[in-house]
Design a protein around this motif. Structure first.
Motif: not given
Length: 189
Positions: A100, A133-134, A137, A141
């Motif tokens: 990331m 976090s992945y 995302t 997004l």
């Protein structure tokens, strides 16, 4: 992710409002809009507000698309590819399993970053933070809308991988690599 999804669905079942008029927005009540907070205890209201913040929407429909699990086979395949099977500098020095990017001050500068580029690779306290976090995302997004739309109809990782063309500059070649890692390592199992 499944815990959040189950809790979200459980809370929704407590709200006696038609989904068409339900919105978790600013709390302003409009004509024909449901006052959803009247049906919930403070803990549930706080949970919904945190979901809206994390997934960047107040729409019930969009939350249903975003608050969901990613198949483990996809996570493992992308993690393997992005971290060179855990041997990359980013994964060793920064627990960054998925490559990331960030434009903030903290991060690892890629050694082969093109001139004029300012991105870095995010650094995480631990691998779990990298996975979280992945997950966020892919689930929030716009670039991964196709992935989420496919997920509404299937949990087959080989089909879902088609929604990840924008994850890498390599596009469809990257998707084929994800599929190959899944198949060659029997990750569907």
């Amino acid at each position: 992710a499944l815990y959040r999804r189950e809790k979200f669905e459980s809370i929704l079942s407590k709200i006696d409002c038609s989904p068409e008029i339900l919105d978790f927005g600013s709390g302003l009540e409009y004509e024909n809009q449901c006052s959803w907070t009247d049906f919930l205890v403070e803990e549930d209201v706080n949970f919904i507000q945190q979901l809206c913040k994390d997934y960047r929407t107040t729409s019930v429909e969009v939350l249903f698309e975003r608050v969901d699990a990613i198949p483990v086979s996809i996570i493992l395949a992308q993690g393997a590819l992005e971290s060179s099977w855990g041997s990359s500098r980013f994964s060793r020095e920064g627990n960054s399993i998925f490559g990331m990017w960030t434009w903030k001050t903290a991060g690892i500068v890629p050694s082969q970053r093109e001139d004029g580029k300012t991105h870095k690779v995010k650094v995480y306290e631990n691998v779990l933070e990298s996975v979280r976090s992945y997950h966020l995302t892919l689930n929030r997004l716009d670039s991964y809308e196709e992935f989420r739309q496919l997920r509404l109809h299937t949990d087959n990782p080989l089909i879902l991988a088609e929604g990840l063309t924008l994850y890498s500059e390599r596009g469809q070649d990257y998707v084929e690599d994800i599929k190959n890692v899944i198949l060659s390592n029997d990750l569907q199992r």
